[in-house]
Design a protein around this motif. Structure first.
Motif, PDB file in Angstrom:
ATOM      1  N   GLY A  38       0.764  -1.236   0.000  1.00  0.00           N
ATOM      2  CA  GLY A  38       0.000   0.000   0.000  1.00  0.00           C
ATOM      3  C   GLY A  38       0.794   1.285   0.000  1.00  0.00           C
ATOM      4  N   LEU A  39       2.086   1.235  -0.239  1.00  0.00           N
ATOM      5  CA  LEU A  39       2.920   2.430  -0.079  1.00  0.00           C
ATOM      6  C   LEU A  39       2.734   3.459  -1.188  1.00  0.00           C
ATOM      7  N   LEU A  40       2.424   3.032  -2.401  1.00  0.00           N
ATOM      8  CA  LEU A  40       2.234   4.017  -3.470  1.00  0.00           C
ATOM      9  C   LEU A  40       1.054   4.940  -3.161  1.00  0.00           C
ATOM     10  N   GLY A  41       0.057   4.417  -2.482  1.00  0.00           N
ATOM     11  CA  GLY A  41      -1.095   5.222  -2.114  1.00  0.00           C
ATOM     12  C   GLY A  41      -0.914   6.008  -0.832  1.00  0.00           C
ATOM     13  N   ASP A  42       0.191   5.800  -0.143  1.00  0.00           N
ATOM     14  CA  ASP A  42       0.469   6.503   1.114  1.00  0.00           C
ATOM     15  C   ASP A  42       1.247   7.782   0.814  1.00  0.00           C
ATOM     16  N   ALA A  43       0.588   8.710   0.127  1.00  0.00           N
ATOM     17  CA  ALA A  43       1.283   9.901  -0.359  1.00  0.00           C
ATOM     18  C   ALA A  43       1.821  10.763   0.769  1.00  0.00           C
ATOM     19  N   ALA A  44       1.151  10.790   1.900  1.00  0.00           N
ATOM     20  CA  ALA A  44       1.633  11.622   3.007  1.00  0.00           C
ATOM     21  C   ALA A  44       3.044  11.221   3.411  1.00  0.00           C
ATOM     22  N   ARG A  45       3.360   9.937   3.284  1.00  0.00           N
ATOM     23  CA  ARG A  45       4.683   9.445   3.670  1.00  0.00           C
ATOM     24  C   ARG A  45       5.754   9.950   2.701  1.00  0.00           C
ATOM     25  N   TRP A  46       5.537   9.709   1.395  1.00  0.00           N
ATOM     26  CA  TRP A  46       6.620  10.049   0.463  1.00  0.00           C
ATOM     27  C   TRP A  46       6.594  11.494   0.000  1.00  0.00           C
ATOM     28  N   ARG A  47       5.446  12.162   0.067  1.00  0.00           N
ATOM     29  CA  ARG A  47       5.423  13.588  -0.279  1.00  0.00           C
ATOM     30  C   ARG A  47       6.295  14.397   0.689  1.00  0.00           C
ATOM     31  N   ALA A  48       6.432  13.910   1.912  1.00  0.00           N
ATOM     32  CA  ALA A  48       7.246  14.626   2.907  1.00  0.00           C
ATOM     33  C   ALA A  48       8.717  14.663   2.526  1.00  0.00           C
ATOM     34  N   THR A  72       7.895   6.591 -16.043  1.00  0.00           N
ATOM     35  CA  THR A  72       7.463   5.209 -15.935  1.00  0.00           C
ATOM     36  C   THR A  72       7.496   4.573 -17.319  1.00  0.00           C
ATOM     37  N   ASN A  73       6.942   3.368 -17.448  1.00  0.00           N
ATOM     38  CA  ASN A  73       6.920   2.728 -18.766  1.00  0.00           C
ATOM     39  C   ASN A  73       5.516   2.255 -19.118  1.00  0.00           C
ATOM     40  N   ALA A  74       5.371   1.783 -20.336  1.00  0.00           N
ATOM     41  CA  ALA A  74       4.052   1.459 -20.870  1.00  0.00           C
ATOM     42  C   ALA A  74       3.408   0.256 -20.185  1.00  0.00           C
ATOM     43  N   THR A  75       4.207  -0.572 -19.518  1.00  0.00           N
ATOM     44  CA  THR A  75       3.654  -1.708 -18.783  1.00  0.00           C
ATOM     45  C   THR A  75       3.152  -1.279 -17.414  1.00  0.00           C
ATOM     46  N   VAL A  76       3.910  -0.457 -16.726  1.00  0.00           N
ATOM     47  CA  VAL A  76       3.594  -0.055 -15.358  1.00  0.00           C
ATOM     48  C   VAL A  76       2.530   1.038 -15.312  1.00  0.00           C
ATOM     49  N   LEU A  87      -1.156   0.405 -14.604  1.00  0.00           N
ATOM     50  CA  LEU A  87      -1.399  -0.232 -13.314  1.00  0.00           C
ATOM     51  C   LEU A  87      -1.292   0.740 -12.141  1.00  0.00           C
ATOM     52  N   TYR A  88      -0.298   1.636 -12.169  1.00  0.00           N
ATOM     53  CA  TYR A  88       0.024   2.392 -10.959  1.00  0.00           C
ATOM     54  C   TYR A  88       0.209   3.897 -11.147  1.00  0.00           C
ATOM     55  N   LEU A  89       0.236   4.387 -12.380  1.00  0.00           N
ATOM     56  CA  LEU A  89       0.544   5.801 -12.579  1.00  0.00           C
ATOM     57  C   LEU A  89      -0.497   6.719 -11.944  1.00  0.00           C
ATOM     58  N   GLU A  90      -1.763   6.432 -12.128  1.00  0.00           N
ATOM     59  CA  GLU A  90      -2.786   7.324 -11.583  1.00  0.00           C
ATOM     60  C   GLU A  90      -2.756   7.361 -10.057  1.00  0.00           C
ATOM     61  N   ARG A  91      -2.382   6.255  -9.450  1.00  0.00           N
ATOM     62  CA  ARG A  91      -2.260   6.230  -7.987  1.00  0.00           C
ATOM     63  C   ARG A  91      -1.190   7.207  -7.517  1.00  0.00           C
ATOM     64  N   VAL A  92      -0.068   7.245  -8.238  1.00  0.00           N
ATOM     65  CA  VAL A  92       1.008   8.165  -7.869  1.00  0.00           C
ATOM     66  C   VAL A  92       0.621   9.603  -8.194  1.00  0.00           C
ATOM     67  N   ARG A  93       0.021   9.816  -9.348  1.00  0.00           N
ATOM     68  CA  ARG A  93      -0.376  11.172  -9.725  1.00  0.00           C
ATOM     69  C   ARG A  93      -1.399  11.749  -8.740  1.00  0.00           C
ATOM     70  N   LEU A 112       9.051   5.384 -11.373  1.00  0.00           N
ATOM     71  CA  LEU A 112       8.031   4.381 -11.114  1.00  0.00           C
ATOM     72  C   LEU A 112       8.197   3.229 -12.096  1.00  0.00           C
ATOM     73  N   GLY A 113       8.819   2.158 -11.652  1.00  0.00           N
ATOM     74  CA  GLY A 113       9.039   1.025 -12.537  1.00  0.00           C
ATOM     75  C   GLY A 113      10.153   0.136 -12.026  1.00  0.00           C
ATOM     76  N   GLY A 114      10.718  -0.641 -12.933  1.00  0.00           N
ATOM     77  CA  GLY A 114      11.799  -1.548 -12.571  1.00  0.00           C
ATOM     78  C   GLY A 114      13.153  -0.881 -12.648  1.00  0.00           C
ATOM     79  N   GLY A 115      14.190  -1.706 -12.738  1.00  0.00           N
ATOM     80  CA  GLY A 115      15.546  -1.184 -12.711  1.00  0.00           C
ATOM     81  C   GLY A 115      15.891  -0.290 -13.878  1.00  0.00           C
ATOM     82  N   VAL A 116      15.337  -0.563 -15.054  1.00  0.00           N
ATOM     83  CA  VAL A 116      15.615   0.278 -16.218  1.00  0.00           C
ATOM     84  C   VAL A 116      15.118   1.697 -15.962  1.00  0.00           C
ATOM     85  N   ILE A 117      13.886   1.829 -15.498  1.00  0.00           N
ATOM     86  CA  ILE A 117      13.325   3.147 -15.206  1.00  0.00           C
ATOM     87  C   ILE A 117      14.077   3.820 -14.068  1.00  0.00           C
TER      88      ILE A 117
END
Length: 365
Positions: free
Chosen positions: A22-32, A43-47, A50-56, A102-107
């Motif tokens: 649940g950490l991607l949705g815990d914006a209060a933690r990482w926004r700090a 990010t990339n076209a695979t990720v 799945l997860y971009l809107e959650r981070v945005r 937001l992604g794997g090692g390449v990103i």
């Protein structure tokens, strides 16, 4: 399940590693950890689906945008880096901006390198979505892109502001990508922690089956071990080079076969076994530990033999470009058995060629 928190301490500089669901949705933690008014998610076209809107959603109130790149090692290039620069310019990003990888090692490598270069260095946050990135590339500040001549030849040391390892993302990770990440977990035990290696042997089936408790424990242990090494040797002048166990062989295989033919973790698995067998050939270690390593990697679902298509001489030529080499002489990470890796300078190229040929690297497809 609670979040595990570790810290990378580099003198006065410190940053957290958070591991859990649940950490991607815990914006209060990482926004700090973000200090500016501009943010770019790379990010990339695979990720992204799945997860971009959650981070945005967590970036509400900041001037922000997202750059979605094609997926794959073949896009870890200077051209892709230029696309990040263009996106930062379009955003009007200043020196207080932050890049979120937001992604794997390449990103992570690519976005971190772009952050290191933009206006001579801006903040970035690692948000790894693969097991391999969580336990390896997201921690320690190594950033880079590839060239046709070899892997990670253009890069910089640039530490993130935080590492956000949301283990929920591993549920969508394809089986092959997941197994590739287990190679870097096994590497931590093989190079310097015999007790952890034995723990991995005892929990190999649970890890292969993605059991949550075993997985979080393995990630936390691998990250803690790497954080300690990075704290003692940030720019790889000594001990940190040991973390490259299996990588000189592995990087050569990746480059020679074409990026994407082998996943990075798969290449590292093969490379570790080649390094173990070279150690035995040079009289540094016996063969029993190499067989233990082979058995563990096999149980974790990883390849252990070099595929056809890469000749021994071609691989040696790739290895000659490795960043660890000194004065044109091969400098490899070998071992004296499980948990006892060491830097070996001036390794005889003939012995390396013999090991490659023994393991089939001289075959052609």
């Amino acid at each position: 399940m609670s979040v595990r928190e570790l810290e990378v301490a580099l003198g006065a500089r410190r940053y957290p590693i958070w591991i859990g669901p649940g950490l991607l949705g815990d914006a209060a933690r990482w926004r700090a950890r973000m200090r500016g008014r501009h943010a770019l998610v790379v990010t990339n076209a695979t990720v992204a689906p799945l997860y971009l809107e959650r981070v945005r959603a967590g970036l509400a109130g900041l001037a922000h945008d997202a750059l979605v790149l094609p997926d794959g090692e073949s896009f870890k290039t200077l051209d892709s880096c230029a696309r990040v620069f263009d996106a930062l310019a379009a955003l009007g990003a200043t020196r207080d901006a932050c890049v979120l990888a937001l992604g794997g090692g390449v990103i992570g490598d690519l976005a971190g390198f772009a952050a290191a270069c933009w206006m001579r260095g801006i903040d970035f946050v690692q948000m790894p979505t693969t097991l391999l990135a969580m336990v390896d590339s997201s921690v320690g500040g190594k950033t880079a892109v590839n060239l046709p001549a070899g892997k990670n030849l253009v890069g910089a040391f640039h530490q993130p502001r935080a590492v956000v390892a949301d283990t929920d993302t591993l549920a969508t990770l394809p089986a092959r990508e997941y197994r590739a990440g287990l190679a870097e977990v096994a590497k931590i035990g093989a190079l310097g922690d015999a007790a952890f290696f034995a723990w991995l042997e005892a929990h190999a089936d649970a890890l292969a089956g993605r059991a949550s408790d075993a997985l979080i424990e393995a990630i936390a242990h691998a990250c803690a071990r790497k954080a300690g090494v990075v704290a003692r040797d940030e720019t790889e002048q000594g001990e940190r080079a040991l973390l490259n166990f299996g990588h000189t062989f592995g990087h050569a295989l990746e480059a020679e076969l074409g990026y994407g033919t082998l996943l990075h973790g798969e290449a590292v698995a093969i490379g570790m076994l080649l390094a173990a067998r070279l150690s035995a050939r040079l009289g540094l270690a016996g063969t029993a530990d190499a067989e233990r390593l082979r058995a563990l990697l096999t149980r974790l679902g990883l390849p252990v033999d070099a595929p056809p298509g890469a000749g021994a001489d071609a691989l040696l030529a790739r290895m000659a470009l490795d960043k660890k080499n000194e004065a044109g002489r091969l400098r490899l990470i070998l071992w004296r058995g499980i948990g006892r890796a060491e830097i070996a300078a001036g390794v005889d190229a003939g012995a390396v060629r013999a090991v490659l040929e023994e393991q089939g690297a001289g075959r052609r497809a």
